[in-house]
Enzyme design. Structure first.
Site, short mmCIF file in Angstrom:
data_model
loop_
_atom_site.label_atom_id
_atom_site.label_comp_id
_atom_site.label_asym_id
_atom_site.label_seq_id
_atom_site.Cartn_x
_atom_site.Cartn_y
_atom_site.Cartn_z
N LYS A 196 0.32 11.93 5.13
CA LYS A 196 0.47 10.88 6.16
C LYS A 196 1.08 9.61 5.56
CE LYS A 196 -2.05 7.22 8.27
NZ LYS A 196 -3.21 6.39 7.97
N LYS A 235 0.82 -1.21 0.00
CA LYS A 235 0.00 0.00 0.00
C LYS A 235 0.86 1.26 0.00
CE LYS A 235 -3.42 2.91 0.97
NZ LYS A 235 -4.19 3.00 2.21
#
Lengths: 330, 330, 330, 330
Positions: free
Chosen positions: B277, B202
């Protein structure tokens, strides 16, 4: 008179298109007008051959005599200088390494513009600074000629097989005439806008390509260090939003794909030094237009560092190797 | 006993598959085992609904009571803490904002592991640091439970329509059981390797996505300043080696594509602060593994600068707007 | 004859030095030769005044008539074009915004070189591309004149007080003559080498300055967020290896120092747009010489982004403000 | 009782100061309290020796027995574990390679906090993440002890000659006691604020140092390629706004200065791998506090690339060599 010649030529083309449409835009049994070709390097030579193969009589020149011989053997006439070529034809294609060469071949003491015929169509397929293309166009216009920029994407292989993509900038009304010639050497001929936009499109594409390639190399290297199998990671990226040409068509990690430079020790392909040159052009146009290109700039610097560290002649996908930890002992 | 439950459940699933194969892996008229769901935010809530819609009885919790009410109205049972959920089910899915939340929900004083049943399958779909996933897996193993990381790609829309992609890390022999549940919420469930590799995949994807997006924004902006039409430039890139997901599927330039955030003033989509993030996670894993990620790092910094300059809640494709010259008067 | 004039002038200078040494190199009660001055902008005007104050009769020109009036009131003779100035003097100083202006003032249709006297000394204090300096020197040489580049460091204040630093490139045997004039306007006159090296030294200094400034801004911002008092942090850096001109002389954090732009809302000082211009020159020379400058490139891009976001006219130390989190509500 | 001991010790110190002020803070003819020292590596060993030389009885430990022998020969008592050291003293100094070592030495099964005396003063001179310092401080406080972070600047040479700079974070009322010990090992002891700020100051300084060093290397390399003499360029920078510690004290170009690593093939000094580690800490703290550090990030990546390319153990000024064109033949 040149304009008249051009007009008759265009009529002729229409007739060709009419009777010969199934053979495509370049095929015709009828005789064709002579074309000049200047710059018979790795790219120029196969391009010139494709013009010959499509029935265009060729008058060519190059600063290296040996480059000319092969074309001569195939039937091209060889002359001594761009000026002499320009005296004899009214369509010329140039394919040269960089901006200074283009300036010299067009405006130098033996340059095209010294002897150019009025109404000539001059097509430059070199990759250079768009502002130089604009200068050449202005200089050509003063002599009554038309200059178009038509840089290519695709390497030596695409040049040989006539599968190049041409990005063309210049007067729209001349595009059809340019396309007729360029279609003999490429499978895509895209009109981009006014003079210089062909170069701009080329430079933009290559900048994004460089960013995508370095990004792919970083990502694959990181994933491998985190324990992911490289083929699996490539597969995941390619079905997700990380997908790009460098991940799905030209993956830089040895073992992930076949038939790409990473499968052959980064031989062949598009050299790091050429990519660094194109990124230098991107940087120049960005500086001149005051456009921020943070990643493009950094990509330029990374390819520049690679050139300084021995990667100049390797394919630009070797950035994967550059970023990777060296083997122990080194 | 939990292991026994799991075994009988699996037999049950085989039977379902046998009689009900045309309905896909998640459909069954037979009753299904209860599933725990912790974290009912923007993503978690539609995911939980899809489990309900697929016939799974749900026991859920969230720190915000209002998030729980809607699920309760749809038939879910609401409990007060992760520990209480863990007492009552042997399959739990967690969907939380960041690493500290995951650590708290699993190992905190009211965390799952305080009351987890032996043999439970714990699936964390949060996007967090892979090293935290490994810690959670080790802690779960001590309690006789199995932890898998299964972060998603795709946003709220994909969560609602059950079209997420799950990247799954963990013991391979548990993947089938995880896939059974995850298939109710996503259209792709990919096994990536040992625990943490789902997160790694991811993170890798999103890092390359960020690089491609900023690169596309820079390139489109440069091309426009050089006189190219944005739609034409996008078309040229997309047929050339500059092609990437950000250029062909999610173009950041208003007017080039419809149905993307750039067509809607960068509302919706994937917020800049979320991308920052994820890039922070990429940077952490790269620092920890001593992996150079020059473009990934700079992408992180650019999204960080954007957050500081008011772009935090806009879609991450608003980097085009950030790089572009301001309107006169500003 | 010009050479003869120059020789007699040099004798004259020696005599001056002999009788008048206590007054320094610029002071003399004897009459001095006329000097041409082209470019009376923010920097050029105070520089020209200092020449007047040192007793040099001045013949000046500028494209803006209003810039000329003030000098005229102080006794300077105003002419219409660089060519006319060149007809009347054999020492000329130019101070212009950028390369194209320099090219025009020297080689344009009303340029200096149209009417330059043989043996003239032409000193360009503009900050431009060193390759343009070399071109101007070659063009001047063809006309029998000598061109030197002598860009300055120090802003409007240093120009007014005659405290500029001049970095001078060109023929060493002409340096003494150049220094005589430049000493009236600056406190440091450094010989750097052949033509263009003055520019190179200037560009190198400003590139390192930009890197140091952004680095200081990042560091101070990070330290403040980590809980350090900004004055204390500056003190620690300045006694340690992080020390640089931007930390100890021109600190970008409001409240740390007095009398610097950061103490005055980043008014005055050296504008971000000027720094971006100099970094563009650094990038060009680096691209042309194939030199990697990763931090210099990124500094260029950051100042470019700042220009796009409204910081163009603020002092370049405002990068601290650019990187800092915005106030809530924005 | 430990508190009592500390109080009596402080009275004693005051008395010392009173009667013995000319000998400085470390000199005393009176006997001194025992000090614990954990971590006898390249830095720790000379630091410990300086404590011995200043009359402090030492109880030390290290995981490598051979490191202990030399200290034992000089009169130190060697014990087996941090816990045992903690049982026997109420002042301990630790000097360890990285965060995990610090966590282990303080909170591990044989760690200091297992046996720490109430009221002990624990000073950690390792360079680690400030958030780890805060965790250690919290853990120490639970045991009734006081933890301070006091990382150093200055290398092995400064450690040997007692000329280190200590940046100290922690309770202000304990600073005097800490300074008494640290002054035996360093010439500067600076109080920075609450726990963790010593680390923060150290990390900030080293980030700016790295930026300045790479910037200096780029600038010097560019200037040399543009034809400037390196010594002259350094001189110009050092009298101008480009001046920084790396240009005027530790110039990275061979031949510019003597007595620096660049004069000795980049041997000795501060290794590239250590700088990469400190930049990793800077990156972590910046990510955690959402602070943009674009140049700091890129500096981190450049040192990371250098480590991957064989520069790990060379001095960090070898970035000049990394950026420079390779010799022909390579």
């Amino acid at each position: 008179m040149a304009a008249l010649l051009r007009r008759s030529k265009n009529l002729f083309k229409q007739w060709n298109n009419h009777v010969d449409i199934s053979l495509g835009p370049c095929r015709s049994m009828a005789s064709k007008v002579q074309v000049g070709f200047i710059g018979l390097g790795n790219m120029g030579k196969p391009m010139a051959k494709n013009l010959l193969n499509n029935g265009y009589p060729l008058i060519a020149t190059d600063i290296f005599p040996e480059s000319c011989k092969e074309l001569q053997g195939l039937g091209a006439q060889i002359l001594d200088s761009p000026a002499e070529v320009a005296e004899n034809v009214d369509r010329i294609i140039t394919m040269l390494p960089s901006s200074p060469n283009v300036i010299d071949v067009y405006t130098g003491p033996n340059g095209i513009l010294r002897k150019v015929r009025k109404g000539s169509l001059l097509i430059d397929s070199s990759t250079i600074d768009p502002s130089v293309s604009k200068e050449m166009a202005a200089a050509a216009e003063k002599m009554g000629a038309v200059f178009m920029d038509a840089p290519v994407s695709g390497g030596v292989g695409a040049a040989s097989s006539g599968k190049l993509t041409f990005m063309v900038g210049g007067a729209k009304e001349e595009f059809a005439a340019a396309k007729e010639l360029l279609s003999c050497m490429g499978s895509n001929v895209v009109y981009c806008g006014q003079v210089g936009t062909g170069q701009s499109a080329k430079i933009c594409n290559n900048m994004l390509l460089a960013i995508g390639m370095i990004g792919t190399a970083e990502t694959m290297n990181l994933g491998i260090r985190l324990g992911l199998d490289p083929k699996l990671l490539a597969k995941i990226l390619n079905m997700s939003s990380g997908r790009c040409w460098s991940s799905d068509t030209y993956n830089p990690v040895p073992g992930v794909m076949e038939g790409v430079p990473s499968a052959n020790n980064y031989q062949g392909g598009f050299g790091t030094t050429l990519m660094a040159k194109d990124l230098g052009l991107a940087q120049n146009t960005a500086s001149n237009t005051k456009t921020p290109i943070p990643l493009g700039s950094l990509a330029h610097q990374i390819y520049r560092m690679m050139c300084a560290r021995g990667y100049a002649s390797k394919d630009f996908s070797s950035v994967f190797q550059f970023l990777r930890e060296e083997e122990s002992g080194q």
